[in-house]
Design a protein around this motif. Structure first.
Motif, PDB file in Angstrom:
ATOM      1  N   TYR A  55       0.843  -1.191   0.000  1.00  0.00           N
ATOM      2  CA  TYR A  55       0.000   0.000   0.000  1.00  0.00           C
ATOM      3  C   TYR A  55       0.881   1.243   0.000  1.00  0.00           C
ATOM      4  O   TYR A  55       1.768   1.388   0.843  1.00  0.00           O
ATOM      5  CB  TYR A  55      -0.923   0.027   1.220  1.00  0.00           C
ATOM      6  N   ILE A  56       0.622   2.130  -0.950  1.00  0.00           N
ATOM      7  CA  ILE A  56       1.380   3.370  -1.058  1.00  0.00           C
ATOM      8  C   ILE A  56       0.547   4.493  -0.451  1.00  0.00           C
ATOM      9  O   ILE A  56      -0.525   4.833  -0.954  1.00  0.00           O
ATOM     10  CB  ILE A  56       1.711   3.692  -2.529  1.00  0.00           C
ATOM     11  N   ASN A  57       1.035   5.047   0.656  1.00  0.00           N
ATOM     12  CA  ASN A  57       0.338   6.136   1.344  1.00  0.00           C
ATOM     13  C   ASN A  57       0.372   7.413   0.516  1.00  0.00           C
ATOM     14  O   ASN A  57       1.406   7.751  -0.063  1.00  0.00           O
ATOM     15  CB  ASN A  57       1.041   6.443   2.671  1.00  0.00           C
ATOM     16  N   THR A  58      -0.731   8.154   0.519  1.00  0.00           N
ATOM     17  CA  THR A  58      -0.691   9.466  -0.123  1.00  0.00           C
ATOM     18  C   THR A  58      -1.700  10.417   0.493  1.00  0.00           C
ATOM     19  O   THR A  58      -2.765  10.005   0.969  1.00  0.00           O
ATOM     20  CB  THR A  58      -0.951   9.371  -1.633  1.00  0.00           C
ATOM     21  N   ASP A  59      -1.347  11.690   0.471  1.00  0.00           N
ATOM     22  CA  ASP A  59      -2.285  12.772   0.759  1.00  0.00           C
ATOM     23  C   ASP A  59      -2.670  13.469  -0.543  1.00  0.00           C
ATOM     24  O   ASP A  59      -3.455  14.410  -0.531  1.00  0.00           O
ATOM     25  CB  ASP A  59      -1.644  13.798   1.707  1.00  0.00           C
ATOM     26  N   HIS A  60      -2.077  13.015  -1.655  1.00  0.00           N
ATOM     27  CA  HIS A  60      -2.268  13.655  -2.959  1.00  0.00           C
ATOM     28  C   HIS A  60      -2.982  12.679  -3.894  1.00  0.00           C
ATOM     29  O   HIS A  60      -2.367  12.060  -4.769  1.00  0.00           O
ATOM     30  CB  HIS A  60      -0.924  14.086  -3.531  1.00  0.00           C
ATOM     31  N   ILE A  61      -4.270  12.552  -3.695  1.00  0.00           N
ATOM     32  CA  ILE A  61      -5.049  11.537  -4.405  1.00  0.00           C
ATOM     33  C   ILE A  61      -4.976  11.680  -5.928  1.00  0.00           C
ATOM     34  O   ILE A  61      -4.689  10.699  -6.624  1.00  0.00           O
ATOM     35  CB  ILE A  61      -6.512  11.549  -3.917  1.00  0.00           C
ATOM     36  N   PRO A  62      -5.222  12.871  -6.499  1.00  0.00           N
ATOM     37  CA  PRO A  62      -5.177  12.965  -7.971  1.00  0.00           C
ATOM     38  C   PRO A  62      -3.817  12.590  -8.551  1.00  0.00           C
ATOM     39  O   PRO A  62      -3.744  11.955  -9.607  1.00  0.00           O
ATOM     40  CB  PRO A  62      -5.512  14.441  -8.243  1.00  0.00           C
ATOM     41  N   ASP A  63      -2.752  12.980  -7.853  1.00  0.00           N
ATOM     42  CA  ASP A  63      -1.409  12.697  -8.366  1.00  0.00           C
ATOM     43  C   ASP A  63      -1.107  11.203  -8.362  1.00  0.00           C
ATOM     44  O   ASP A  63      -0.588  10.657  -9.344  1.00  0.00           O
ATOM     45  CB  ASP A  63      -0.358  13.432  -7.527  1.00  0.00           C
ATOM     46  N   LEU A  64      -1.420  10.541  -7.249  1.00  0.00           N
ATOM     47  CA  LEU A  64      -1.142   9.105  -7.181  1.00  0.00           C
ATOM     48  C   LEU A  64      -2.071   8.327  -8.110  1.00  0.00           C
ATOM     49  O   LEU A  64      -1.663   7.329  -8.716  1.00  0.00           O
ATOM     50  CB  LEU A  64      -1.277   8.594  -5.749  1.00  0.00           C
ATOM     51  N   LYS A  65      -3.302   8.789  -8.242  1.00  0.00           N
ATOM     52  CA  LYS A  65      -4.232   8.141  -9.175  1.00  0.00           C
ATOM     53  C   LYS A  65      -3.662   8.156 -10.590  1.00  0.00           C
ATOM     54  O   LYS A  65      -3.604   7.121 -11.271  1.00  0.00           O
ATOM     55  CB  LYS A  65      -5.582   8.857  -9.155  1.00  0.00           C
ATOM     56  N   LYS A  66      -3.246   9.334 -11.041  1.00  0.00           N
ATOM     57  CA  LYS A  66      -2.691   9.445 -12.391  1.00  0.00           C
ATOM     58  C   LYS A  66      -1.438   8.590 -12.530  1.00  0.00           C
ATOM     59  O   LYS A  66      -1.249   7.887 -13.531  1.00  0.00           O
ATOM     60  CB  LYS A  66      -2.367  10.903 -12.708  1.00  0.00           C
ATOM     61  N   PHE A  67      -0.592   8.638 -11.510  1.00  0.00           N
ATOM     62  CA  PHE A  67       0.658   7.878 -11.541  1.00  0.00           C
ATOM     63  C   PHE A  67       0.382   6.386 -11.675  1.00  0.00           C
ATOM     64  O   PHE A  67       0.971   5.702 -12.517  1.00  0.00           O
ATOM     65  CB  PHE A  67       1.448   8.164 -10.266  1.00  0.00           C
ATOM     66  N   MET A  68      -0.519   5.875 -10.851  1.00  0.00           N
ATOM     67  CA  MET A  68      -0.828   4.445 -10.875  1.00  0.00           C
ATOM     68  C   MET A  68      -1.496   4.038 -12.191  1.00  0.00           C
ATOM     69  O   MET A  68      -1.172   2.996 -12.771  1.00  0.00           O
ATOM     70  CB  MET A  68      -1.743   4.086  -9.703  1.00  0.00           C
ATOM     71  N   ASN A  69      -2.426   4.855 -12.656  1.00  0.00           N
ATOM     72  CA  ASN A  69      -3.177   4.497 -13.861  1.00  0.00           C
ATOM     73  C   ASN A  69      -2.323   4.527 -15.126  1.00  0.00           C
ATOM     74  O   ASN A  69      -2.670   3.891 -16.125  1.00  0.00           O
ATOM     75  CB  ASN A  69      -4.382   5.423 -14.032  1.00  0.00           C
ATOM     76  N   THR A  70      -1.230   5.277 -15.082  1.00  0.00           N
ATOM     77  CA  THR A  70      -0.391   5.374 -16.281  1.00  0.00           C
ATOM     78  C   THR A  70       0.822   4.450 -16.237  1.00  0.00           C
ATOM     79  O   THR A  70       1.627   4.456 -17.168  1.00  0.00           O
ATOM     80  CB  THR A  70       0.084   6.824 -16.494  1.00  0.00           C
ATOM     81  N   ILE A  71       0.954   3.657 -15.187  1.00  0.00           N
ATOM     82  CA  ILE A  71       2.105   2.748 -15.097  1.00  0.00           C
ATOM     83  C   ILE A  71       2.233   1.859 -16.333  1.00  0.00           C
ATOM     84  O   ILE A  71       3.325   1.739 -16.900  1.00  0.00           O
ATOM     85  CB  ILE A  71       2.041   1.893 -13.811  1.00  0.00           C
ATOM     86  N   PRO A  72       1.158   1.224 -16.819  1.00  0.00           N
ATOM     87  CA  PRO A  72       1.324   0.348 -17.990  1.00  0.00           C
ATOM     88  C   PRO A  72       1.869   1.072 -19.217  1.00  0.00           C
ATOM     89  O   PRO A  72       2.603   0.479 -20.009  1.00  0.00           O
ATOM     90  CB  PRO A  72      -0.101  -0.173 -18.239  1.00  0.00           C
ATOM     91  N   LYS A  73       1.513   2.358 -19.379  1.00  0.00           N
ATOM     92  CA  LYS A  73       2.002   3.108 -20.534  1.00  0.00           C
ATOM     93  C   LYS A  73       3.379   3.717 -20.281  1.00  0.00           C
ATOM     94  O   LYS A  73       4.090   4.065 -21.228  1.00  0.00           O
ATOM     95  CB  LYS A  73       1.014   4.223 -20.896  1.00  0.00           C
ATOM     96  N   ASN A  74       3.750   3.860 -19.023  1.00  0.00           N
ATOM     97  CA  ASN A  74       5.022   4.502 -18.685  1.00  0.00           C
ATOM     98  C   ASN A  74       6.172   3.515 -18.522  1.00  0.00           C
ATOM     99  O   ASN A  74       7.308   3.925 -18.298  1.00  0.00           O
ATOM    100  CB  ASN A  74       4.877   5.305 -17.389  1.00  0.00           C
ATOM    101  N   PHE A  75       5.870   2.237 -18.625  1.00  0.00           N
ATOM    102  CA  PHE A  75       6.880   1.192 -18.442  1.00  0.00           C
ATOM    103  C   PHE A  75       7.088   0.456 -19.761  1.00  0.00           C
ATOM    104  O   PHE A  75       6.137   0.169 -20.477  1.00  0.00           O
ATOM    105  CB  PHE A  75       6.413   0.200 -17.368  1.00  0.00           C
ATOM    106  N   TYR A  76       8.351   0.151 -20.074  1.00  0.00           N
ATOM    107  CA  TYR A  76       8.614  -0.656 -21.267  1.00  0.00           C
ATOM    108  C   TYR A  76       9.849  -1.518 -21.053  1.00  0.00           C
ATOM    109  O   TYR A  76      10.873  -1.046 -20.559  1.00  0.00           O
ATOM    110  CB  TYR A  76       8.828   0.216 -22.503  1.00  0.00           C
ATOM    111  N   LYS A  77       9.730  -2.774 -21.431  1.00  0.00           N
ATOM    112  CA  LYS A  77      10.872  -3.691 -21.430  1.00  0.00           C
ATOM    113  C   LYS A  77      11.117  -4.158 -22.854  1.00  0.00           C
ATOM    114  O   LYS A  77      10.220  -4.685 -23.514  1.00  0.00           O
ATOM    115  CB  LYS A  77      10.625  -4.897 -20.523  1.00  0.00           C
ATOM    116  N   ASN A  78      12.323  -3.955 -23.306  1.00  0.00           N
ATOM    117  CA  ASN A  78      12.699  -4.321 -24.670  1.00  0.00           C
ATOM    118  C   ASN A  78      13.021  -5.810 -24.757  1.00  0.00           C
ATOM    119  O   ASN A  78      13.719  -6.358 -23.903  1.00  0.00           O
ATOM    120  CB  ASN A  78      13.922  -3.501 -25.103  1.00  0.00           C
ATOM    121  N   THR A  79      12.518  -6.463 -25.777  1.00  0.00           N
ATOM    122  CA  THR A  79      12.796  -7.892 -25.972  1.00  0.00           C
ATOM    123  C   THR A  79      13.598  -8.136 -27.250  1.00  0.00           C
ATOM    124  O   THR A  79      13.836  -9.280 -27.621  1.00  0.00           O
ATOM    125  CB  THR A  79      11.479  -8.693 -26.046  1.00  0.00           C
ATOM    126  N   LYS A  80      13.993  -7.044 -27.930  1.00  0.00           N
ATOM    127  CA  LYS A  80      14.713  -7.192 -29.198  1.00  0.00           C
ATOM    128  C   LYS A  80      16.002  -6.374 -29.166  1.00  0.00           C
ATOM    129  O   LYS A  80      16.178  -5.412 -29.912  1.00  0.00           O
ATOM    130  CB  LYS A  80      13.826  -6.757 -30.365  1.00  0.00           C
TER     131      LYS A  80
END
Length: 607
Positions: free
Chosen positions: A242-267
């Motif tokens: 659990y990641i504590n926050t007092d900044h709900i909109p910021d953590l919401k955006k951060f968490m929701n964009t993780i799949p688009k913000n992460f990349y692992k190269n396989t080639k």
């Protein structure tokens, strides 16, 4: 060596770079709204963000449980029932028995008892009797923290109540069943303030707490934890649930964009090894290859470098500089004036293509060098009438005038234009192009370049991840094989258009895969420069897109994790890389118009 140090070393050894890919396991379900009642809209802000955990501190006053951080802050109407229990009950009824519309989503309500736990817990139990839809709901877990009974007394309370555990305490099997999660005081454990990474011994301490909780198959959180992106990243790296926050909109955006913000190269690919034999020498060149990765600056390059495990052709160029990207009427440019500066040496207004600020047509590189008997080819992985390629053959005060822009290819001195589909290819325009003896192809594989050539291939506009394959490299080879036969010399412009799209869509995978595809062409250009010995290669973006920040990555494992601050262009200067004769002229900080001037000087052409 002391046992504690040995254990610390072992803990760190287990924490490999590969484990940092924990990010993909995180979502808003791992978000905890700390002191939620202090939010402008208690409960609802965290609920609509679909957080997995919400915290409320309670005081027992005159038989009621009031929500506040201190007794001095108690105010009318702010009871546990009004702010939380009633609203939770309504949502359960609205969602037909589920706390969230998605029946798979669950909610933890963490109740922090601020006074004598016995009287407060008894009051809570009595209050909850009115809410069987909550206490009997498998999608809601009520966890008691702060003042709470000793483990031996857990059994004296209803089974729907769980308790916050102490990682350093021992619990029987039955007691452990009543533990909802484990919590620890981060400032009491380490001095790390969330900036940078924890020291090795601090990492070991945090990991020890996490592993104790996970060994008991329970989640863990740290209270008092720093609350900003770098801290969140490190806590996720370490497996904190659990990641504590007092900044709900910021953590919401951060968490929701993780799949688009992460990349692992396989080639992964090997880069070209330059000879550097003609690099930087003071010698007039016959050929210039200008490579434009749209929307890129250092963060984008380094993301690609990381994904390819510390290798990038463009980073093998020794001559580096910075290009200031502002247009004549805006601090932040768009691609039209950005590449007009490269093509003409003149700054112009946003949306203006190949014209000055008054709309007057400017002389472009293909036209200028044609007077010397030289030829030109233009390639883009976007629309052939997009701003960047258009800047080298067209003249318009509106980059969206596709038909008029394409008609300008008729009078341009550029021999080859290759890219993706455009609305500008009307029947009338196609007929006029054919009358001007321009061969038109709709498939790169079928194209020949014996005459003036226009290739409009739908494959060009597809992303690498959608199956474009080696199209850009093939287009480069086709064009180079024609242009290099001209004894007077040539100019080639190659644009990787969809790197910019990765920035606009805040999509790390698109950005990195497009830039790696482009980098293959950089390697080809460098190889040709070494073989030809009279070719200058210049790499420069027209602007930066996305405001990319790199938060974590692994050069060994080939993955990268970042964060975007905007979905549009920024004013960040673009990196310039050069290889071959006169490459040293491209060092330092200079206006984007100097790209044109330096190319002309390399050719030995007076402006």
């Amino acid at each position: 060596m002391k046992l504690s140090k040995i254990l610390a070393v072992l803990a760190l050894a287990a924490f490999t770079e590969n484990q940092a890919q924990n990010y993909l396991n995180y979502s808003v379900e791992n978000a905890h709204s700390h002191n939620d009642y202090m939010q402008e809209v208690p409960f609802w802000q965290a609920y609509y963000a679909q957080f997995g955990s919400i915290e409320a501190d309670v005081f027992l006053v005159k038989g009621k449980l009031w929500v506040a951080h201190t007794e001095k802050e108690l105010s009318a109407g702010r009871t546990l029932e009004n702010l939380y229990l009633d609203t939770i009950s309504k949502q359960i009824k609205l969602n037909k028995g589920n706390i969230y519309p998605d029946p798979n989503r669950k909610l933890q309500l963490l109740i922090d008892i601020k006074q004598n736990y016995k009287t407060s817990l008894n009051a809570l139990v009595n209050t909850l009797k009115k809410y069987p839809e909550i206490t009997g709901n498998s999608g809601i877990k009520i966890v008691i923290t702060g003042g709470r009974p000793q483990p031996d007394d857990f059994k004296n309370y209803p089974d729907y109540l769980y308790f916050d555990g102490d990682p350093d305490k021992n619990y029987t099997e039955d007691q452990l069943k009543r533990i909802g999660m484990f919590s620890a005081d981060l400032p009491g454990l380490v001095k790390w303030n969330g900036k940078g990474i924890p020291r090795d011994e601090e990492t070991a301490k945090i990991k020890s707490v996490v592993e104790k909780a996970h060994a008991r198959k329970k989640p863990v959180r740290f209270y008092g934890a720093p609350d900003f992106p770098n801290a969140w990243v490190n806590l996720m790296d370490l497996g904190v649930d659990y990641i504590n926050t007092d900044h709900i909109p910021d953590l919401k955006k951060f968490m929701n964009t993780i799949p688009k913000n992460f990349y692992k190269n396989t080639k992964e690919y090997a880069t070209y090894t330059p000879t550097y034999k003609t690099d930087g020498i003071d010698k007039k060149v016959k050929n210039v290859i200008l490579l434009i990765p749209d929307g890129t600056s250092l963060p984008q390059y380094y993301a690609a470098f990381t994904a390819n495990k510390g290798k990038l052709n463009v980073f093998n160029m020794k001559a580096t500089g910075l290009s200031k990207t502002n247009s004549s009427n805006a601090y932040i440019t768009d691609s039209a004036p950005g590449s007009t500066a490269f093509a003409t040496g003149v700054k112009t207004k946003n949306t203006f293509v190949g014209v000055d600020g008054m709309g007057k047509a400017l002389a472009q590189i293909p036209d200028i060098i044609a007077a010397k008997g030289m030829v030109s080819g233009l390639i883009s992985t976007g629309d052939v009438t997009d701003a960047t390629p258009a800047d080298f053959y067209a003249h318009s005060d509106n980059r969206n005038s596709s038909e008029l822009i394409l008609k300008d290819f008729i009078t341009s001195k550029a021999k080859i234009l290759i890219g993706g589909p455009t609305n500008g290819l009307t029947r009338e325009t196609e007929q006029k192009l054919k009358e001007a003896k321009v061969d038109i192809y709709h498939d790169l594989k079928s194209a020949t370049t014996s005459n003036r050539t226009l290739v409009i291939d739908p494959l060009a506009s597809q992303r690498i991840t959608d199956g474009r394959g080696n199209w850009l490299a093939d287009a480069f080879d086709l064009t180079l094989n024609d242009l290099k036969n001209n004894k007077k010399g040539f100019f080639m412009m190659v644009e990787a258009s969809q790197t910019d799209g990765g920035g606009h869509s805040n999509n790390m995978e698109q950005l990195v895969t497009e830039l790696l595809d482009f980098d293959h062409v950089v390697g080809k250009a460098m190889k040709f420069a070494d073989e030809n010995k009279e070719t200058l290669v210049v790499v420069v973006g027209d602007h930066e897109t996305g405001g990319l920040t790199l938060l974590d990555g692994s050069l060994r494992e080939g993955w990268v994790f970042g964060n975007f601050s905007t979905n549009d262009h920024t004013s960040i200067p673009s990196n310039v890389f050069a290889y071959g004769p006169n490459s040293k002229e491209f060092t330092g900080l200079f206006e984007n118009t100097e790209i044109f001037n330096k190319i002309m000087a390399a050719y030995g052409i007076q402006k």
